[in-house]
Each structure stands twice: as C-alpha cells, then as structure tokens.
Design a protein around this motif. Structure first.
Motif, PDB file in Angstrom:
ATOM      1  N   ARG A 213       0.855  -1.191   0.000  1.00 53.85           N
ATOM      2  CA  ARG A 213       0.000   0.000   0.000  1.00 53.85           C
ATOM      3  C   ARG A 213       0.891   1.240   0.000  1.00 53.85           C
ATOM      4  N   THR A 214       0.472   2.234  -0.788  1.00 55.82           N
ATOM      5  CA  THR A 214       1.197   3.507  -0.676  1.00 55.82           C
ATOM      6  C   THR A 214       0.423   4.453   0.238  1.00 55.82           C
ATOM      7  N   THR A 215      -0.852   4.130   0.455  1.00 56.57           N
ATOM      8  CA  THR A 215      -1.696   5.016   1.274  1.00 56.57           C
ATOM      9  C   THR A 215      -1.515   4.766   2.767  1.00 56.57           C
ATOM     10  N   VAL A 216      -0.959   3.639   3.102  1.00 58.23           N
ATOM     11  CA  VAL A 216      -0.783   3.314   4.526  1.00 58.23           C
ATOM     12  C   VAL A 216       0.693   3.472   4.871  1.00 58.23           C
ATOM     13  N   LYS A 217       0.946   4.380   5.798  1.00 56.80           N
ATOM     14  CA  LYS A 217       2.357   4.626   6.119  1.00 56.80           C
ATOM     15  C   LYS A 217       2.854   3.688   7.218  1.00 56.80           C
ATOM     16  N   TRP A 218       1.931   3.259   8.073  1.00 56.44           N
ATOM     17  CA  TRP A 218       2.326   2.482   9.252  1.00 56.44           C
ATOM     18  C   TRP A 218       2.451   1.003   8.876  1.00 56.44           C
ATOM     19  N   GLY A 219       3.626   0.673   8.338  1.00 55.85           N
ATOM     20  CA  GLY A 219       3.841  -0.713   7.927  1.00 55.85           C
ATOM     21  C   GLY A 219       5.314  -0.928   7.640  1.00 55.85           C
ATOM     22  N   ILE A 220       5.652  -2.142   7.280  1.00 55.67           N
ATOM     23  CA  ILE A 220       7.054  -2.455   6.973  1.00 55.67           C
ATOM     24  C   ILE A 220       7.331  -1.971   5.548  1.00 55.67           C
ATOM     25  N   PRO A 221       8.364  -1.150   5.339  1.00 55.76           N
ATOM     26  CA  PRO A 221       8.632  -0.660   3.989  1.00 55.76           C
ATOM     27  C   PRO A 221       9.080  -1.784   3.050  1.00 55.76           C
ATOM     28  N   VAL A 222       8.664  -1.671   1.793  1.00 55.55           N
ATOM     29  CA  VAL A 222       9.141  -2.621   0.785  1.00 55.55           C
ATOM     30  C   VAL A 222      10.642  -2.398   0.621  1.00 55.55           C
ATOM     31  N   PRO A 223      11.433  -3.465   0.612  1.00 60.37           N
ATOM     32  CA  PRO A 223      12.877  -3.263   0.485  1.00 60.37           C
ATOM     33  C   PRO A 223      13.217  -2.542  -0.833  1.00 60.37           C
ATOM     34  N   GLY A 224      13.950  -1.470  -0.710  1.00 57.68           N
ATOM     35  CA  GLY A 224      14.377  -0.720  -1.898  1.00 57.68           C
ATOM     36  C   GLY A 224      13.298   0.182  -2.493  1.00 57.68           C
ATOM     37  N   ALA A 227       8.360   3.914  -0.502  1.00 54.44           N
ATOM     38  CA  ALA A 227       7.061   4.587  -0.621  1.00 54.44           C
ATOM     39  C   ALA A 227       5.935   3.567  -0.454  1.00 54.44           C
ATOM     40  N   HIS A 228       6.259   2.286  -0.600  1.00 59.90           N
ATOM     41  CA  HIS A 228       5.262   1.227  -0.439  1.00 59.90           C
ATOM     42  C   HIS A 228       5.433   0.534   0.912  1.00 59.90           C
ATOM     43  N   SER A 229       4.306   0.345   1.595  1.00 61.50           N
ATOM     44  CA  SER A 229       4.345  -0.458   2.830  1.00 61.50           C
ATOM     45  C   SER A 229       3.795  -1.832   2.512  1.00 61.50           C
ATOM     46  N   ILE A 230       4.357  -2.824   3.174  1.00 58.74           N
ATOM     47  CA  ILE A 230       3.887  -4.200   2.933  1.00 58.74           C
ATOM     48  C   ILE A 230       2.511  -4.363   3.569  1.00 58.74           C
ATOM     49  N   TYR A 231       1.596  -4.925   2.823  1.00 55.83           N
ATOM     50  CA  TYR A 231       0.215  -5.158   3.265  1.00 55.83           C
ATOM     51  C   TYR A 231       0.226  -5.934   4.575  1.00 55.83           C
ATOM     52  N   VAL A 232      -0.665  -5.516   5.457  1.00 57.94           N
ATOM     53  CA  VAL A 232      -0.632  -6.025   6.826  1.00 57.94           C
ATOM     54  C   VAL A 232      -0.766  -7.553   6.898  1.00 57.94           C
ATOM     55  N   TRP A 233      -1.505  -8.167   5.976  1.00 60.99           N
ATOM     56  CA  TRP A 233      -1.632  -9.626   6.056  1.00 60.99           C
ATOM     57  C   TRP A 233      -0.368 -10.346   5.592  1.00 60.99           C
ATOM     58  N   PHE A 234       0.327  -9.797   4.569  1.00 62.30           N
ATOM     59  CA  PHE A 234       1.604 -10.417   4.162  1.00 62.30           C
ATOM     60  C   PHE A 234       2.589 -10.306   5.336  1.00 62.30           C
TER      61      PHE A 234
END
Ligand code: MSP
Length: 670
Positions: A213-224, A227-234
């Motif tokens: 997600r790019t709209t959700v900031k509170w998450g694990i950033p995609v490596p590299g 701007a993208h956070s990893i979806y909470v279920w992944f």
C-alpha cells in the motif's frame, strides 16, 4: 527396539490487533493453544507455543490517531493488556511476537525480496473496493449497493475505492498447487466443513493479490522502495516463521517448522488456508500440518466484537473465581469447530455442577475422610475387590480415551471422558460408603482400600485435567501430598496408583466455591470498576521479546528496632499510590541505583530506586508497586527522584511487593 522419539509440536494463535482490548473471544483461541501446549508437554513432546500482536496497518494507525498518539506508542500501550490477560489466564506462550519487532520486520523484508527476485511478486496498478476495518480488498462478485458503494461482507461496514500502484503476489499461479495439496492432505484444514469452504473458494479461481500500500504509512517498507508499505496480512502471516527463528536461529526454526497447528477463528480462514500456504509454497518452505478454524463465541447470538458492543470482559470472571473456571467452560462447552453462545447462566451452571459439585466435592470428601479416619496417611489396605478393580480399569480406559481426544484436538470430548470417570468415582464412594466402614474397626482394611482407590483416582484425574485446569490440578496434587509439579507428569508413565500414596494428605481448601447465580449477576452488571477493559493502561517501552526472567526470591529481613508510634493523622499525610513502570535504566556510575519512569495514572514521574543489586531494569518493566507520591523530590547521584517505592530491604538485597492483580496506575493505597 529403539523407542521412536515424538515429533516436536508447534502451536500458534493469530496475532491480535492492537486496536482493541482483548475479550473472551480472543481469550478462547489462546486458551485452546495453552491447553494443547500443556498437553503435548505432558505427552513428552518438545513444544513451542507462539502468540503475539499484529501492530501495523490502517486500523492501528486509525486507533492511534483517535487517541492522539503515534502508532508505536499506541501499540506499546495496548500490548500490555494482552500480556496481562495471558498471565491472568495462566497461559504460558514460549514467545510473544510483536510485528514491530526488528526480528520480524527483517524476516518479512527478506521473504518479500526472495519472492520479488523469483518473480512471484511484481509491480502493477490496483483499483478496487477496500475494507479499512478488515484490511481487505473486496472480491469482485460483491454487488454494488443502491448508493453505489460496496459493503464489506465480513463486518458490514462501507468499503472505499482505492487506486494505487502496488506490488502483486502471483496467487493465480498457485491455484492448482493448493487444490492438489488439499486433496493430498485432507487434514490440512479442519474441521471438514471449513476444508469444503476453502476448496470451493479456490476452485472458483484465484486472482493475483495486491500486497503493498502507498496510502498506509504504518507498515514495513518494501525493500528498496520505501514509498510502499507491505500489506498487513503479508506482514502478519509471516510471524509464524519469524517467531521461531526464521533467518535468525536456524536450529530453532528447523526443529519447529512446519507448525503442527495454526489455531484461528473462522473469520480469518481464507488468509490462513489460501494465502498463507501459497506464500509458503512460493518461498519453498514446508506447509503447516493443520489450520484449525474454530467457531465464534457469540453474545446474544451475535459474534462478540467491540464494534457491536457485546464483548465480555474476561476479568470479571477471573476476579470472581480465578482462571480455571473460565478455561474449563470455554473448552468444555462446545467442540472447537462450532459457535457457542456465552451466557452467564450457562457458565455458572457448569462451574457449579462440574467443578464445585463433581470434582470439588470429590476432592474434599475423599481427603477429609483420609484425614479424619487415618490422620491423613492411608494404612496397609485390604485386598482389591471387583468394585475397586473396576475403578482402576475405568481409569486406564479413561486415560487412553482422553489422551486420544486431546491428541485429535477434541478438548471438550477429553473433558467429557474425564468427567464420566469423576462421576463413576463419586458413585463408587457412595456405593462403598466409607463412613459406614469406619464404624467397624474390623472393616478398616477395606476402608483403607476404598480411600486408597479414591486417592489414586484423584491423582490420575489431577494429571488428566492439568492441561485445562493447571492451577486446580496442582492444588489437588499438593493436597495428596505429592511433591513437585503435576505438569511434570508424563502421560505414558502415569499409573493408577503410586508408592507416593503412603504419604500424608493435606487439608484441602474448597477448590471451586459454589457460585450463587443471582448474587453473581447482580455483581456482574455493576459498572466494571475492577475491569481491565476500560482502564487507562500505561505506555510502555519495547517489551521484552520473551517471557521475563523470574523475580528473585525476597531476602530474609532481620527484625528492625521499632520506631516511635505515629498518630493516624501523621500517617494520613502520606500519599501512597500504585505506580506502573514504563521505563527502567541503570544510573550511570551507581551500582545500586535504577532510574525508573513510572505512570501514576494522571502523570508520569521519574524516581530513583536503590534496587539494582536485586533487579535488572528488564525485570521491572511493566511491574506495578506502591510509591510514596507526596515525598519531597530529592536529587540522588545527580538524578532527581520524584517519589519513592516501597521495598523490603536486607543488606544489599531488596524485595519489592508487586501487585499481581490488575490495578490501575495511580490507584490509592490505604
Ligand atoms: N490480526 C489478525 C490476525 C492475524 S494472524 C496472522 C486478526 N486479529 S483479531 O484480533 O481481529 O482477531 C484474532 C482472532 O481472535 C480471531 O481469528 C479469533 O481467533 C479470535 N476471536 C476474536 N473474536 C472472537 C469471538 N467472538 N469468538 C471466538 N474467537 C474470536 O484477525
């Protein structure tokens, strides 16, 4: 022939969202896991029991914003409620994972990268209806409402249209592989009805899954690509591997992965039985043996949930009668797969009939007779008669059947078997009437045999119920004069009688006092002043990642010379309050001192305490104790102390009296 060692057992619960306070529904999954963990340990298996909290994503971001704190501070606050509840319920996980832990975040990023490199994750554009509450994109077959919006079928809330650049997981490539796996592993999803549900969902076709997600900031950033956070279920699903050492502790990981059972509520079946195995297949990791989707606890026929306002606070029951009645009720009342409607009437009825009457009375009658008739020690018994042999045989059969039920996760049936035996022993006592045998000294060898049979039955029963009623089983064990812990019994060595029975039994206290329904309901409907549900909990720093080390035993305190008496008025000037420790560090250059940040409910303060020779800072985190709150501030070794904690002191050692109960920060101590 060499005995085959039993395989390790790894049980997990879902990791709970920190946007909510835990209720009886959450407690249910963790209690099942704890009972299975205890059972498997007593079966001689190495066990790992994992639980934790799901701390990223839009839900948590939103809850934190509503409370005016940042998401991590919010998670730190709420996670304490889970720690406290598991402790209060005698649940003993081997590890408590938080998805904000470094070890988890790194593991998830690594797994993401592996799939990206492999081509199972690719970048694209997603537009679709998204349910913020469930953190889930709605499937396309859901029809539009009259107002042009879509409603989430799981929670009934309005979904929103989200359009964004996203990374996809190639779920479509795993459709056939998943179907093949279900076919070759019919126990992979249990109960069978849930397997049918999952199979037909997958047969209906799988689309690739948006996992960032790019709209959700509170998450694990995609490596590299931060701007993208990893979806909470992944993110969340991978806790099951990061929590047992994936990429961190290969030996631990090798020992316990794949999981023996993922316990989940039926609400999150699809994530665990479709997405999760597909992620694992993509990472070339073996699949768990079983995903068990249990039913829901309903209140007034609706799923207990905060949004419906029908949640039940477990503390009301725990405060009234300890953890065992609630553990027993939840596990005994319904088979794991089905829904159950929680009613206080049903709960009290079970506690009174099964626990107070059947088991509690048996314990107190048998032990009281042994104490009254034989001063606590059973003498040489007369020969075994057919009625005694029947009890022995019934125990052996009960043991085998109950163990088989526990092993197949049918906890309610295991308890049914054990209670049938308890009923048989009560009948045996009624039929053999020890109180009559006692009247004739010539019948005392027979009396000894009957009471020995009852005591052996209780000993065996204590071991069999220990996974579900750990505290009560231990008490029965000790009343019988057994040494050590009942949890150390190994079921394959559990015999009906034991040489230990020549020992003196102790005076039993009532194990399960009968509960008066009317009085209980009157109490229960009062505002829950002692409840943990509404209490302001402290902010805590990063919690220790494993169960905390035991607190040292209190020192022996030599008698101190008495001080002059004080008047009540002098005493009343002192303000004693409950403090919760939210931070603890050593004071540089002072070997005896710790600097503590404490929560006093309305404010936070710093105090300096001379307890560093007994306690490490970690041991004090989250602890609750008494402080004198209106003491003049003082500067100790250059650090200001705004109050003083109470502790027993002997030489260099100290012992702080901690509160076990769930007392709010700032509560007055009088
Ligand atoms: N965070 C996700 C799970 C991620 S696992 C990788 C989540 N959390 S949750 O807090 O909303 O719910 C977790 C679980 O709590 C449910 O799956 C279920 O096990 C349990 N329950 C919550 N309410 C319940 C009932 N009313 N009854 C029984 N169990 C319920 O979903």
């Amino acid at each position: 022939m060499e005995k085959k060692s039993k395989p390790p057992f790894y049980v997990t619960t879902p990791i709970y969202y920190v946007n909510d306070v835990p209720h009886i529904g959450h407690a249910y999954t963790t209690i099942i896991a704890d009972a299975l963990s205890r059972f498997m340990k007593m079966s001689g298996r190495e066990v790992f029991f994992l639980t934790g909290t799901d701390e990223h994503g839009q839900k948590v971001e939103k809850a934190a914003a509503e409370h005016g704190v940042d998401p991590k501070a919010w998670a730190d606050r709420v996670v304490v409620r889970f720690f406290d509840l598991w402790k209060a319920l005698d649940c003993e996980p081997d590890f408590f994972i938080r998805t904000t832990m470094d070890l988890h975040e790194k593991g998830v990023q690594k797994l993401f990268q592996i799939l990206l490199d492999k081509g199972d994750i690719y970048k694209g554009e997603y537009k679709g209806w998204y349910c913020v509450s469930d953190e889930n994109f709605l499937t396309e077959d859901i029809a539009l409402e009259k107002d042009g919006t879509k409603i989430c079928p799981d929670c009934g809330r309005k979904a929103q249209v989200v359009s964004e650049e996203t990374y996809f997981f190639r779920l479509s490539a795993y459709q056939q592989k998943l179907l093949d796996h279900y076919a070759s592993h019919p126990q992979f999803v249990r109960p069978q009805s849930r397997m049918n549900e999952v199979t037909s969902f997958v047969r209906g076709g799988l689309k690739d899954l948006s996992i960032t997600r790019t709209t959700v900031k509170w998450g694990i950033p995609v490596p590299g690509d931060p701007a993208h956070s990893i979806y909470v279920w992944f993110d969340a699903l991978h806790n099951y591997v990061t929590g047992i050492g994936y990429d961190r502790d290969p030996a631990l990981f090798k020992k316990f992965w794949p999981a023996s059972i993922h316990l989940i509520g039926k609400d999150i079946l699809r994530f665990h039985a479709v997405f999760w195995p597909a992620f694992l297949m993509a990472s070339d990791l073996p699949l768990p043996d079983c995903v068990f989707g249990h039913g829901w606890w309903l209140k007034d026929e609706a799923k207990m949930s905060k949004s419906k306002g029908n949640v039940l606070d477990p503390y009301v029951l725990i405060h009234a009668m300890g953890p065992d009645p609630l553990r027993y009720f939840l596990l005994r009342e319904i088979p794991i797969g089905l829904d159950g409607n929680f009613s206080h009437e049903g709960f009290i009825h079970r506690v009174n009939s099964d626990l107070a009457n059947d088991l509690g009375n048996l314990v107190s009658r048998a032990l009281t007779m042994i104490r009254n008739y034989f001063a606590g020690t059973i003498p040489e018994p007369g020969p075994e008669e057919p009625a005694d042999a029947d009890v022995r045989k019934a125990f052996e059969e009960t043991k085998d059947r109950a163990i088989a039920q526990y092993e197949s996760y049918a906890l309610n049936k295991a308890l049914e078997e054990i209670w049938a035996f308890i009923t048989a022993v009560n009948k045996y006592l009624a039929d053999n009437a020890p109180w009559k045998l006692h009247k004739d000294p010539a019948l005392h060898p027979r009396l000894a045999r009957v009471l020995l049979t009852a005591a052996a039955s209780l000993r065996g029963t204590a071991a069999l119920v220990a996974p579900v009623l750990p505290g009560s089983a231990q008490k029965i064990w000790e009343y019988l004069g057994e040494s050590g812990s009942v949890r150390d019994v190994r079921f394959d060595l559990l015999a009906f009688d034991s040489p230990g029975l020549g020992q003196a039994v102790r005076a039993p206290e009532p194990l399960f006092p009968r509960v008066d329904l009317k009085a209980f309901l009157a109490e229960e409907t009062k505002p829950a002043k002692e409840s943990a549900m509404d209490e302001q909990k402290p902010l805590t720093p990063e919690q220790p990642s494993a169960p905390q080390p035991p607190i040292p035993a209190p020192p022996v305190v030599p008698a101190a010379p008495a001080k002059p008496l004080v008047t009540y008025d002098e005493f009343a000037k002192m303000e004693f309050r409950v403090a919760h420790v939210i931070e603890a560090v050593k004071v540089e250059g002072a070997k005896k001192l710790l600097k503590l940040r404490i929560d006093l409910g309305t404010e936070q303060r710093q105090i300096v305490a001379g307890v560093a020779e007994t306690y490490t800072p970690e041991q004090l985190l989250g602890k609750k104790f008494i402080v004198i709150a209106n003491l003049q501030p003082a500067v100790i070794r250059g650090v200001e102390s705004q109050g003083m904690l109470l502790a027993a002191v002997a030489g260099d050692k100290s012992a702080i009296p901690f509160f076990e109960a769930d007392v709010p920060a700032g509560a007055k101590v009088k």
